[in-house]
Design a protein around this motif. Sequence first.
Motif, PDB file in Angstrom:
ATOM      1  N   GLY A 107      -5.664  10.748  -4.819  1.00 59.10           N
ATOM      2  CA  GLY A 107      -5.753   9.747  -6.035  1.00 59.10           C
ATOM      3  C   GLY A 107      -5.711  11.004  -7.355  1.00 59.10           C
ATOM      4  O   GLY A 107      -5.518  10.190  -8.341  1.00 59.10           O
ATOM      5  N   MET A 108      -6.214  12.031  -7.171  1.00 61.12           N
ATOM      6  CA  MET A 108      -6.158  12.809  -8.423  1.00 61.12           C
ATOM      7  C   MET A 108      -4.718  13.137  -8.986  1.00 61.12           C
ATOM      8  O   MET A 108      -4.292  13.140 -10.233  1.00 61.12           O
ATOM      9  N   SER A 109      -3.774  13.169  -7.876  1.00 62.38           N
ATOM     10  CA  SER A 109      -2.489  13.323  -8.219  1.00 62.38           C
ATOM     11  C   SER A 109      -2.015  12.051  -8.873  1.00 62.38           C
ATOM     12  O   SER A 109      -1.183  11.920  -9.879  1.00 62.38           O
ATOM     13  N   THR A 110      -2.294  10.951  -8.332  1.00 62.13           N
ATOM     14  CA  THR A 110      -1.856   9.553  -8.571  1.00 62.13           C
ATOM     15  C   THR A 110      -2.112   9.203 -10.051  1.00 62.13           C
ATOM     16  O   THR A 110      -1.575   8.692 -10.858  1.00 62.13           O
ATOM     17  N   LYS A 111      -3.310   9.420 -10.407  1.00 60.99           N
ATOM     18  CA  LYS A 111      -3.907   9.071 -11.637  1.00 60.99           C
ATOM     19  C   LYS A 111      -3.372  10.047 -12.576  1.00 60.99           C
ATOM     20  O   LYS A 111      -3.050   9.590 -13.654  1.00 60.99           O
ATOM     21  N   PHE A 112      -3.014  11.256 -12.503  1.00 60.53           N
ATOM     22  CA  PHE A 112      -2.529  12.189 -13.363  1.00 60.53           C
ATOM     23  C   PHE A 112      -1.046  11.531 -13.820  1.00 60.53           C
ATOM     24  O   PHE A 112      -0.520  11.449 -15.022  1.00 60.53           O
ATOM     25  N   PHE A 113      -0.206  11.333 -12.659  1.00 61.75           N
ATOM     26  CA  PHE A 113       1.099  10.571 -13.071  1.00 61.75           C
ATOM     27  C   PHE A 113       0.853   9.443 -13.870  1.00 61.75           C
ATOM     28  O   PHE A 113       1.710   8.931 -14.788  1.00 61.75           O
ATOM     29  N   THR A 114       0.178   8.399 -13.300  1.00 60.52           N
ATOM     30  CA  THR A 114      -0.041   7.063 -14.089  1.00 60.52           C
ATOM     31  C   THR A 114      -0.688   7.074 -15.439  1.00 60.52           C
ATOM     32  O   THR A 114      -0.025   6.322 -16.368  1.00 60.52           O
ATOM     33  N   SER A 115      -1.503   7.950 -15.699  1.00 53.69           N
ATOM     34  CA  SER A 115      -2.031   7.945 -16.949  1.00 53.69           C
ATOM     35  C   SER A 115      -1.164   8.774 -17.905  1.00 53.69           C
ATOM     36  O   SER A 115      -1.159   8.383 -19.208  1.00 53.69           O
ATOM     37  N   THR A 116      -0.417   9.687 -17.389  1.00 48.91           N
ATOM     38  CA  THR A 116       0.466  10.343 -18.394  1.00 48.91           C
ATOM     39  C   THR A 116       1.717   9.508 -18.559  1.00 48.91           C
ATOM     40  O   THR A 116       2.141   9.470 -19.872  1.00 48.91           O
ATOM     41  N   LEU A 117       2.298   8.552 -17.625  1.00 50.58           N
ATOM     42  CA  LEU A 117       3.067   7.513 -18.174  1.00 50.58           C
ATOM     43  C   LEU A 117       2.409   6.573 -18.916  1.00 50.58           C
ATOM     44  O   LEU A 117       3.353   6.067 -19.970  1.00 50.58           O
ATOM     45  N   ALA A 118       1.282   6.266 -19.060  1.00 53.61           N
ATOM     46  CA  ALA A 118       0.614   5.180 -19.960  1.00 53.61           C
ATOM     47  C   ALA A 118       0.758   5.834 -21.361  1.00 53.61           C
ATOM     48  O   ALA A 118       0.688   5.004 -22.211  1.00 53.61           O
ATOM     49  N   ILE A 119       0.691   6.981 -21.516  1.00 52.39           N
ATOM     50  CA  ILE A 119       1.009   7.593 -22.961  1.00 52.39           C
ATOM     51  C   ILE A 119       2.457   7.658 -23.278  1.00 52.39           C
ATOM     52  O   ILE A 119       2.679   7.443 -24.314  1.00 52.39           O
ATOM     53  N   MET A 120       3.335   8.255 -22.372  1.00 52.74           N
ATOM     54  CA  MET A 120       4.712   8.238 -22.242  1.00 52.74           C
ATOM     55  C   MET A 120       5.337   7.265 -23.005  1.00 52.74           C
ATOM     56  O   MET A 120       6.203   7.092 -23.680  1.00 52.74           O
ATOM     57  N   TYR A 121       5.072   6.131 -22.368  1.00 53.52           N
ATOM     58  CA  TYR A 121       5.760   4.961 -22.514  1.00 53.52           C
ATOM     59  C   TYR A 121       4.833   3.882 -22.994  1.00 53.52           C
ATOM     60  O   TYR A 121       4.599   2.547 -22.402  1.00 53.52           O
ATOM     61  N   ARG A 122       4.246   3.864 -24.123  1.00 55.30           N
ATOM     62  CA  ARG A 122       3.412   2.937 -24.715  1.00 55.30           C
ATOM     63  C   ARG A 122       4.217   1.936 -25.487  1.00 55.30           C
ATOM     64  O   ARG A 122       5.397   2.488 -25.956  1.00 55.30           O
ATOM     65  N   GLY A 123       3.866   0.712 -25.479  1.00 59.62           N
ATOM     66  CA  GLY A 123       4.415  -0.287 -26.215  1.00 59.62           C
ATOM     67  C   GLY A 123       3.667  -0.980 -27.007  1.00 59.62           C
ATOM     68  O   GLY A 123       2.492  -0.596 -27.073  1.00 59.62           O
ATOM     69  N   LYS A 124       4.136  -1.890 -27.794  1.00 62.10           N
ATOM     70  CA  LYS A 124       3.342  -2.525 -29.076  1.00 62.10           C
ATOM     71  C   LYS A 124       3.188  -4.089 -28.460  1.00 62.10           C
ATOM     72  O   LYS A 124       3.973  -4.735 -28.012  1.00 62.10           O
ATOM     73  N   ASP A 125       1.739  -4.686 -28.508  1.00 61.94           N
ATOM     74  CA  ASP A 125       1.626  -5.947 -28.480  1.00 61.94           C
ATOM     75  C   ASP A 125       2.109  -6.862 -29.601  1.00 61.94           C
ATOM     76  O   ASP A 125       2.666  -6.380 -30.510  1.00 61.94           O
ATOM     77  N   SER A 126       1.819  -8.036 -29.185  1.00 64.65           N
ATOM     78  CA  SER A 126       2.428  -8.978 -30.155  1.00 64.65           C
ATOM     79  C   SER A 126       1.733  -8.641 -31.676  1.00 64.65           C
ATOM     80  O   SER A 126       2.296  -9.525 -32.649  1.00 64.65           O
ATOM     81  N   ASP A 127       0.600  -8.178 -31.693  1.00 62.75           N
ATOM     82  CA  ASP A 127       0.125  -7.770 -33.006  1.00 62.75           C
ATOM     83  C   ASP A 127       0.402  -6.368 -33.676  1.00 62.75           C
ATOM     84  O   ASP A 127      -0.192  -6.192 -34.732  1.00 62.75           O
ATOM     85  N   ASP A 128       1.442  -6.006 -32.672  1.00 61.61           N
ATOM     86  CA  ASP A 128       2.043  -4.678 -33.340  1.00 61.61           C
ATOM     87  C   ASP A 128       1.107  -3.500 -33.136  1.00 61.61           C
ATOM     88  O   ASP A 128       1.090  -2.618 -33.988  1.00 61.61           O
ATOM     89  N   VAL A 129       0.185  -3.577 -32.123  1.00 57.95           N
ATOM     90  CA  VAL A 129      -1.059  -2.429 -32.005  1.00 57.95           C
ATOM     91  C   VAL A 129      -0.352  -1.818 -30.790  1.00 57.95           C
ATOM     92  O   VAL A 129       0.286  -2.234 -29.882  1.00 57.95           O
ATOM     93  N   LEU A 130      -0.335  -0.524 -30.679  1.00 55.55           N
ATOM     94  CA  LEU A 130       0.118   0.198 -29.564  1.00 55.55           C
ATOM     95  C   LEU A 130      -0.745   0.106 -28.497  1.00 55.55           C
ATOM     96  O   LEU A 130      -2.045   0.253 -28.640  1.00 55.55           O
ATOM     97  N   GLN A 131       0.054   0.076 -27.275  1.00 49.82           N
ATOM     98  CA  GLN A 131      -0.816  -0.291 -26.009  1.00 49.82           C
ATOM     99  C   GLN A 131      -0.506   0.537 -24.961  1.00 49.82           C
ATOM    100  O   GLN A 131       0.806   0.834 -24.949  1.00 49.82           O
ATOM    101  N   GLY A 132      -1.063   0.877 -23.895  1.00 45.62           N
ATOM    102  CA  GLY A 132      -0.446   1.406 -22.740  1.00 45.62           C
ATOM    103  C   GLY A 132      -1.094   0.835 -21.341  1.00 45.62           C
ATOM    104  O   GLY A 132      -2.093   0.134 -21.309  1.00 45.62           O
ATOM    105  N   GLY A 133      -0.495   1.141 -20.345  1.00 50.13           N
ATOM    106  CA  GLY A 133      -0.706   0.440 -18.980  1.00 50.13           C
ATOM    107  C   GLY A 133       0.327   0.350 -18.146  1.00 50.13           C
ATOM    108  O   GLY A 133       1.602   0.547 -18.838  1.00 50.13           O
ATOM    109  N   PRO A 134       0.111   0.189 -17.000  1.00 48.66           N
ATOM    110  CA  PRO A 134       1.356  -0.175 -16.082  1.00 48.66           C
ATOM    111  C   PRO A 134       2.404  -1.192 -16.555  1.00 48.66           C
ATOM    112  O   PRO A 134       3.670  -1.012 -16.480  1.00 48.66           O
ATOM    113  N   MET A 135       1.894  -2.104 -17.177  1.00 53.33           N
ATOM    114  CA  MET A 135       3.022  -3.234 -17.648  1.00 53.33           C
ATOM    115  C   MET A 135       3.777  -2.723 -18.585  1.00 53.33           C
ATOM    116  O   MET A 135       4.863  -2.923 -18.754  1.00 53.33           O
TER     117      MET A 135
END
Length: 456
Positions: A107-135
């Motif tokens: 899980g240490m490896s999995t969390k490294f990859f998923t959380s790196t991706l959460a910053i690499m591919y942040r998107g903006k919600d409908s309020d134009d605020v920067l967000q991260g997460g799997p979706m």
Amino acid sequence: MNTLNEFIADFSSFVWGLPLVILLIGGGIFLLIYSKFLPFRYLGHAIQILRGKYDNPNDSGQITHFQALTTALSSTIGMGNIAGVAVAISIGGPGAMFWMWVSAIVGMSTKFFTSTLAIMYRGKDSDDVLQGGPMYFIMEGLGKSWKPLAVMFSVFGMIGALPVVNVNQLTQAINDIILVPNGVEVSFVSNLTIAIVLVVLTSVVMFGGLKRISSTASKMVPSMVLLYFVFVMIILVSNYEVVPKYFLMLITDAFSAENYKGDPMLGGVLGALILHGIRRGAFSNEAGIGTAPLAHGAAKTNEPVREGLVAMLGPAIDTLVVCTLTALAILVTGVWETTGNNGVSLTASAFRETMPTIGPYLLMLCVFIFSISSLFSYSYYGTKCLSFLIGADKKHYYSYIYVLSIILAATTPFSLMLNLIDGVFALMAIPTMLATLILAPKVLKEIKAYTRKNLR
């Protein structure tokens, strides 16, 4: 209620089949090898980042690295460490803990990859605020054609974020440790009263948003881990002569499965024990499930690898340290063999065995802090999922669902709540792990760029 309980138990067993184990653990092992064991090679650097050496207030994001980790930990260091470990041992015996370790290391490896991706591919919600997460990393990294996968994560994420196990076990702890010994009759009314108090406490922090949640978590998490460590060390020192025996049993029993009490699966009793340990490990550290990237995606950093390195510390603290302490406390006191208790009641028996008068109350203090801090973080996760689905201006509706779930959980059987969250976590892991494995080459490219710039 019995029919519903059986249905949810069957649902949980079905989704936690061999395909999911291969995806979660097999995928994690692949990421570990693919990254050339990066989580372990840069452990020292991760601690430096956590201490704030590389913090930059001008970077994008909302909270510091430390606040992101403590927010994520405040959801994982909770009932998974007290009730989850007790369930693991009461059904699987000492060997279940070994497979929880395996789950954490992978899980240490999995969390490294998923959380790196959460910053690499942040998107903006409908309020134009920067967000991260799997979706968001599914949509931004894989493209809009993958939206059904992002929707799948968000829908099940809203259910998985409901605090039903934490509240259920906190209610049980209050009943067993405080009310019953003092002659108070446990009833629907007493459980409802506990639920209402929890609703009030949670609402004060929850409606303050991420800043208040992360600020509260950053103060509570370090102190609660230290407090729990001190209390368990008292138990271990009091039973020091049997600690080596049981520590060794954690390993030997993992392959003999002599103490497993459940039904055979995956070809036999050993296969069932492995699956049981992995399930409890996933419930404890949530690696690969996708909840932690929701917190780490809000970190104030423009270096994705940096946040991934901080995130990978989570399973080490959560499972390798805190869960192991709980397991040893239950084993060295012998309560796993002498009582029929399960969940938090089994851990309370261990505390009572060593410290008859004050022990259960010390555990009650830890359980209360663990549970309350988890309630704050999970509310944030759920609002982010709803915000993605129907817009940030409507995310407050989740708070009302959340409050109702607290009341429901306080008056519902533990096994139903545990199986529900187990099953939903499995369905959250599918989109999270699929997207992570597909985007792994992009993370590797990011790692090479980061190490060239910062570690040479």
